[in-house]
Design an enzyme around this catalytic site. Structure first.
Site, short mmCIF file in Angstrom:
data_model
loop_
_atom_site.label_atom_id
_atom_site.label_comp_id
_atom_site.label_asym_id
_atom_site.label_seq_id
_atom_site.Cartn_x
_atom_site.Cartn_y
_atom_site.Cartn_z
N TYR A 1 0.85 -1.18 0.00
CA TYR A 1 0.00 0.00 0.00
C TYR A 1 0.89 1.24 0.00
O TYR A 1 1.84 1.32 0.78
CB TYR A 1 -0.90 0.01 1.25
CG TYR A 1 -1.81 1.20 1.35
CD1 TYR A 1 -2.85 1.39 0.43
CD2 TYR A 1 -1.67 2.13 2.39
CE1 TYR A 1 -3.71 2.48 0.55
CE2 TYR A 1 -2.54 3.21 2.50
CZ TYR A 1 -3.55 3.38 1.58
OH TYR A 1 -4.40 4.45 1.70
N ASP B 1 9.52 3.08 -0.43
CA ASP B 1 8.50 3.70 0.41
C ASP B 1 8.76 3.33 1.87
O ASP B 1 8.55 2.20 2.29
CB ASP B 1 7.11 3.23 -0.05
CG ASP B 1 5.99 3.88 0.74
OD1 ASP B 1 6.28 4.58 1.73
OD2 ASP B 1 4.81 3.68 0.37
N LYS C 1 4.30 9.13 8.84
CA LYS C 1 4.04 8.56 10.16
C LYS C 1 4.95 9.12 11.26
O LYS C 1 4.72 10.21 11.74
CB LYS C 1 4.07 7.03 10.06
CG LYS C 1 2.94 6.52 9.12
CD LYS C 1 2.73 5.04 9.22
CE LYS C 1 1.78 4.51 8.16
NZ LYS C 1 0.39 4.42 8.53
C1 LIG Z 1 3.94 2.24 3.19
C2 LIG Z 1 2.90 3.31 3.15
N1 LIG Z 1 2.95 4.24 2.18
C3 LIG Z 1 2.03 5.23 2.11
C4 LIG Z 1 1.00 5.32 3.03
C5 LIG Z 1 0.01 6.43 2.92
O1 LIG Z 1 0.19 7.31 3.96
P1 LIG Z 1 -1.01 8.28 4.44
O2 LIG Z 1 -2.04 7.40 5.08
O3 LIG Z 1 -0.34 9.23 5.38
O4 LIG Z 1 -1.52 8.96 3.22
C6 LIG Z 1 0.94 4.39 4.05
C7 LIG Z 1 -0.16 4.45 5.04
O5 LIG Z 1 -0.41 3.56 5.81
C8 LIG Z 1 1.90 3.35 4.11
O6 LIG Z 1 1.86 2.42 5.07
#
Ligand SMILES: Cc1ncc(COP(=O)(O)O)c(C=O)c1O
Length: 441
Positions: free
Chosen positions: A149, A244, A277
């Site tokens: 995700y 990511d 986060k």
């Molecule tokens: C690995 C990863 N990338 C991107 C996101 C998206 O972040 P946000 O919820 O702050 O938009 C998340 C959210 O859980 C994530 O776990």
């Protein structure tokens, strides 16, 4: 079984009824809704150290930590102090501020990136990194992995794990075929599939994006050499690798997963990194960064546009910086120890109750799959017994432990988890495992 617990949450139920009348599904982010486990989501009134307190006055040991950010627990004095001082100076100026420079320097000092742009959410960070990769390479396609995700931007919502997996949704309506057609989705931990994709269409692939260590299909660490292999094949074809680290960054080690693997002698030569986060300390802050050569393509230095009214917000920068400044080597040693203790407690209770399960770690992130074999990819994660998880979850909740309300999420520990909180967890896992055993299909 879930009805039994509903009676315990009348104030949450009342708020949920009010919310559902005016907010789709009653929540502002789908995984909060308890759809996968049934029952009423608990509306929280406050947090303190390792605990959440709901509007019915119940206390829970928090193993969600706001889905990762609250690495120091709730209302940590250093964070609240920095936040209060920043709030007293004003909430937003729409101009550059010192806090942004301080936070950017902190991020650069901990990670492989040379330049960074602050944004408000992980979704923005990955979306912008992809735009930059496309702008820099002049190519359109991206590779992502099933079960990873990266937020809810259109092109990244294919086989996206997390809430999408939890709700068993197909890829979202509203994403056009043209957009979806630019995303190549491959099985995770499968270098051969990546090689085939590059052999078929390498000249059009702008980037591979991957979770540094996936936590959004449950925790599925990369096989040794997998991430390094992605960098190698991407570069061989003139593409970029976007790592990511929104979830792993500053959580699994001082500098995130890249730091952990570098120290393990397995450096990964990624081009762009995304963060979120923990770096916001519980406020909305995220970032993407990389080498100066690539980052200087961003406006106003270069032609690739990206912007945000509240980007680098002074409150978010203050909370993020205060959090990161607490995150020293000792903190990570403590988190590793705490997650090992909690994982062992769950493992032993489930083994004693005869429940098929598999515990997987990526640094201090971990999750329990209700299945036998190793989980290396999304299809293996999906084969678990979600009914058993549901029973486990509700018993933990009733015994005062707040787990992610989904079998496809990481459990997040904080430094605030102390012996008293561990005792509550130890007392809860045994009946929870027994409930899971009764629910096994
Ligand atoms: C690995 C990863 N990338 C991107 C996101 C998206 O972040 P946000 O919820 O702050 O938009 C998340 C959210 O859980 C994530 O776990």
């Amino acid at each position: 079984m879930t009805e039994e617990y509903e009676r315990d949450a009348p104030a949450s139920q009342d708020l949920f009824d009010r919310a559902r009348a005016i907010v789709p599904g009653g929540v502002n982010s789908p995984v909060r809704a308890f759809r996968a486990v049934g029952g009423t989501p608990r509306f929280m009134a406050r947090g303190e150290g390792p605990y959440l307190f709901d509007v019915d006055g119940r206390r829970y040991v928090d193993l969600v930590s706001s889905w990762g950010p609250l690495i120091l627990g709730h209302a940590h004095p250093a964070v609240i102090g920095a936040l209060s001082a920043a709030a007293a100076r004003g909430t937003s100026f729409g101009t550059p501020t010192r806090g942004e420079v301080d936070l950017a320097e902190e991020l650069v000092s901990r990670t492989p990136i040379e330049q960074v742009r602050l944004v408000n959410s992980g979704t923005e960070a990955t979306m912008s990194a992809i735009r930059l990769a496309r702008g820099g390479t002049g190519r359109s396609k991206i590779i992502k992995f099933a079960g990873c995700y990266h937020g809810h931007s259109d092109g990244l919502l294919a086989a996206a794990g997390s809430g999408v997996a939890t709700l068993g949704l197909p890829d979202s309506p509203g994403v056009t075929a043209a957009t979806a057609g630019e995303t190549i989705v491959l099985p995770y931990n499968d270098p051969d599939a990546v090689a085939e994709a590059f052999a078929a269409d390498g000249a059009n692939i702008a980037a591979i994006i991957t979770e540094a260590a996936p936590g959004n299909m449950g925790v599925v660490p990369p096989a040794p050499g997998f991430n390094a292999g992605l960098a190698e094949i991407a570069h061989r074809h003139g593409s970029l690798l976007i790592l990511d680290e929104v979830m792993t960054g500053f959580r699994v080690a001082r500098g995130g997963w890249a730091d952990l693997t570098e120290r393990a002698g397995e450096p990964v030569d990624a081009d762009l990194y995304t963060y979120g986060k923990v770096m916001g300390g519980g406020l909305p802050a995220a970032a993407f960064g990389g080498r100066t050569e690539i980052m200087s393509l961003l406006a106003p230095a270069g032609p690739v546009y990206q912007a945000g009214t509240l980007s680098g917000n002074p409150l978010a920068c203050a909370a993020g910086l205060a959090t990161l400044r607490q995150c020293t080597g000792d903190v990570y040693a403590r988190l590793d120890k705490t997650s090992a203790i909690i994982g062992d407690l769950a493992d032993q209770a489930l083994a004693a109750a005869g429940v098929a399960h598999r515990l997987q770690y990526a640094g201090n992130m971990f999750s329990v799959f209700f299945t036998d074999g190793e989980v290396r990819d999304y299809s293996a994660a999906q084969s678990q017994d979600v009914g058993a998880f549901k029973a486990f979850f509700h018993t933990m909740l009733a015994r005062g432990v707040y787990l992610p309300p989904s079998a496809f999420e990481a459990w997040f520990v904080s430094t605030a988890i102390d012996d008293a909180a561990l005792e509550i967890i130890a007392a809860a896992v045994v009946p929870a495992a027994e409930a899971a055993a009764r629910a096994v299909v």
